[in-house]
Scaffold this motif. Structure first.
Motif, mmCIF file in Angstrom:
data_model
loop_
_atom_site.group_PDB
_atom_site.id
_atom_site.type_symbol
_atom_site.label_atom_id
_atom_site.label_comp_id
_atom_site.label_asym_id
_atom_site.label_seq_id
_atom_site.Cartn_x
_atom_site.Cartn_y
_atom_site.Cartn_z
ATOM 1 N N MET A 278 1.015 -1.120 0.244
ATOM 2 C CA MET A 278 -0.023 -0.093 -0.152
ATOM 3 C C MET A 278 0.881 1.334 0.148
ATOM 4 N N ASP A 279 0.904 2.014 -1.017
ATOM 5 C CA ASP A 279 1.416 3.308 -1.061
ATOM 6 C C ASP A 279 0.829 4.351 -0.249
ATOM 7 N N LEU A 280 1.505 4.677 1.086
ATOM 8 C CA LEU A 280 0.899 5.917 1.714
ATOM 9 C C LEU A 280 1.111 7.201 1.680
ATOM 10 N N SER A 281 2.512 7.229 0.525
ATOM 11 C CA SER A 281 2.950 8.425 0.197
ATOM 12 C C SER A 281 2.135 9.654 -0.625
ATOM 13 N N ALA A 282 0.921 8.848 -1.120
ATOM 14 C CA ALA A 282 -0.034 9.491 -1.977
ATOM 15 C C ALA A 282 -1.156 10.116 -1.146
ATOM 16 N N HIS A 283 -0.956 10.111 0.341
ATOM 17 C CA HIS A 283 -1.946 10.334 1.316
ATOM 18 C C HIS A 283 -1.358 11.308 2.281
ATOM 19 N N HIS A 284 -0.201 10.994 2.730
ATOM 20 C CA HIS A 284 0.403 11.911 3.855
ATOM 21 C C HIS A 284 1.876 11.611 3.747
ATOM 22 N N THR A 285 2.722 12.314 4.535
ATOM 23 C CA THR A 285 4.179 12.323 4.762
ATOM 24 C C THR A 285 4.184 12.081 6.360
ATOM 25 N N MET A 286 5.066 11.213 6.686
ATOM 26 C CA MET A 286 5.354 10.935 8.017
ATOM 27 C C MET A 286 6.548 11.777 8.235
ATOM 28 N N ILE A 287 6.498 13.054 8.970
ATOM 29 C CA ILE A 287 7.733 13.608 9.313
ATOM 30 C C ILE A 287 8.276 13.564 10.744
ATOM 31 N N THR A 288 9.502 13.401 10.958
ATOM 32 C CA THR A 288 10.216 13.047 12.189
ATOM 33 C C THR A 288 10.412 14.213 13.006
ATOM 34 N N VAL A 289 9.879 14.182 14.210
ATOM 35 C CA VAL A 289 9.766 15.299 15.157
ATOM 36 C C VAL A 289 10.919 14.972 16.116
ATOM 37 N N PRO A 290 11.764 15.918 16.354
ATOM 38 C CA PRO A 290 12.987 15.634 16.967
ATOM 39 C C PRO A 290 12.729 15.707 18.650
ATOM 40 N N ALA A 291 13.161 15.073 19.406
ATOM 41 C CA ALA A 291 13.001 15.044 20.936
ATOM 42 C C ALA A 291 13.014 16.427 21.430
ATOM 43 N N GLY A 292 12.283 16.351 22.649
ATOM 44 C CA GLY A 292 12.457 17.759 23.320
ATOM 45 C C GLY A 292 11.269 17.797 24.444
ATOM 46 N N GLU A 293 10.793 19.113 24.760
ATOM 47 C CA GLU A 293 9.989 19.370 25.819
ATOM 48 C C GLU A 293 9.085 20.505 25.592
ATOM 49 N N VAL A 294 7.803 20.168 26.130
ATOM 50 C CA VAL A 294 6.809 21.257 26.072
ATOM 51 C C VAL A 294 5.887 21.252 27.133
ATOM 52 N N THR A 295 5.459 22.338 27.441
ATOM 53 C CA THR A 295 4.828 22.834 28.750
ATOM 54 C C THR A 295 3.413 22.979 28.315
ATOM 55 N N LEU A 296 2.494 21.828 28.971
ATOM 56 C CA LEU A 296 0.961 22.145 28.562
ATOM 57 C C LEU A 296 0.182 22.636 29.821
ATOM 58 N N THR A 297 -0.912 23.296 29.217
ATOM 59 C CA THR A 297 -1.648 24.280 30.357
ATOM 60 C C THR A 297 -3.000 23.798 30.071
ATOM 61 N N ASP A 298 -3.693 24.132 31.146
ATOM 62 C CA ASP A 298 -5.310 23.677 31.211
ATOM 63 C C ASP A 298 -5.729 25.091 31.678
ATOM 64 N N ARG A 299 -6.640 25.803 30.952
ATOM 65 C CA ARG A 299 -7.191 27.122 31.211
ATOM 66 C C ARG A 299 -8.242 26.926 32.518
ATOM 67 N N ARG A 300 -9.070 25.672 32.346
ATOM 68 C CA ARG A 300 -10.031 25.389 33.275
ATOM 69 C C ARG A 300 -9.488 25.489 34.648
ATOM 70 N N THR A 301 -8.525 24.565 34.910
ATOM 71 C CA THR A 301 -8.048 24.362 36.176
ATOM 72 C C THR A 301 -6.734 25.151 36.711
ATOM 73 N N GLN A 302 -6.183 26.182 35.376
ATOM 74 C CA GLN A 302 -5.183 26.932 35.800
ATOM 75 C C GLN A 302 -3.928 26.198 36.054
ATOM 76 N N ARG A 303 -3.778 24.883 35.357
ATOM 77 C CA ARG A 303 -2.789 24.081 35.843
ATOM 78 C C ARG A 303 -1.794 24.033 34.652
ATOM 79 N N SER A 304 -0.345 23.783 34.840
ATOM 80 C CA SER A 304 0.671 23.655 33.529
ATOM 81 C C SER A 304 1.525 22.570 34.145
#
Length: 225
Positions: free
Chosen positions: A1-27
């Motif tokens: 099955m040729d998936l390249s006609a539908h999408h490209t899988m991009i490699t995302v490098p390792a790292g860190e992200v800070t998530l936040t929730d406005r409802r609870t004011q938590r991060s």
């Protein structure tokens, strides 16, 4: 099955992200290993090719699939993995009422919300990775309908439609103590006002619900090094 006609899988490098929730004011910070993420949401054409089904409203093959539940997305990931000769990432419980994630599998899966936001931001720290009209289909410019994937400007890492067009299902439970098994949605959709189309915006829905502005995109784990 040729998936390249539908999408490209991009490699995302390792790292860190800070998530936040406005409802609870938590991060909270989340460290991430490298992973792969599709450059566009799953399309109606790919979904039909794998499942034989065309959920949601009528439209062409390059429209994002919508009207799919979280469970539909999980089943699709396993079916696509089987078609591609990969090991399924999801292990459904025998009673059909739950599922486990095999983090060592090389098959397709939903991104975690931390993976989603990290890829959406692509190194930026504001609410969006560009001017909203340039990067997203939302209520102000969509004509109140979804549009073909990839039609708006991508972010710096090559991802299209991270904001707007359709919300993306994520793997995570939203808040088990308050909302039980409701799962996280990210990104905003074609019917949303501008304030919902932000990198940090979180929404929730029951895993069996289907909505006409909710779809998903694919992720894959990379082998540990």
């Amino acid at each position: 099955m040729d998936l390249s006609a539908h999408h490209t899988m991009i490699t995302v490098p390792a790292g860190e992200v800070t998530l936040t929730d406005r409802r609870t004011q938590r991060s909270w910070p989340v460290a991430l290993a490298a992973y792969e993420l599709a450059d566009v949401p799953v399309t109606r054409g790919l979904y039909a090719e794998v499942t034989g089904q065309r959920p949601g409203s009528a439209g062409g093959d390059r429209l994002p699939v919508e009207g799919v539940s979280w469970w539909d997305a999980v089943r699709f990931c396993n079916a696509l993995s089987l078609r591609a000769g990969l090991r399924a990432a999801y292990l459904p419980h025998g009673d059909g009422d739950g599922v486990d994630l095999d983090a060592t599998a090389d098959g397709y899966r939903l991104p975690t919300e931390a993976e989603w936001e990290y890829a959406c931001r692509a190194g930026t720290d504001g609410p969006r990775y560009g001017p909203l009209d340039d990067i997203a289909w939302y209520r102000g410019n969509s004509g109140e309908s979804p549009h073909e994937v990839g039609g708006k400007r991508p972010n710096a890492w090559g991802f299209h439609d991270m904001l707007g067009n359709v919300w993306d299902w994520c793997w995570d439970v939203y808040d088990a103590e308050v909302y039980g098994g409701y799962r996280v949605l990210r990104g905003g959709g074609w019917f949303d006002e501008h304030w919902s189309c932000r990198a940090s915006a979180r929404r929730r829905s029951h895993p069996t619900f289907t909505v006409d502005d909710v779809g998903f995109r694919l992720a894959r784990s990379l082998p540990a090094r």
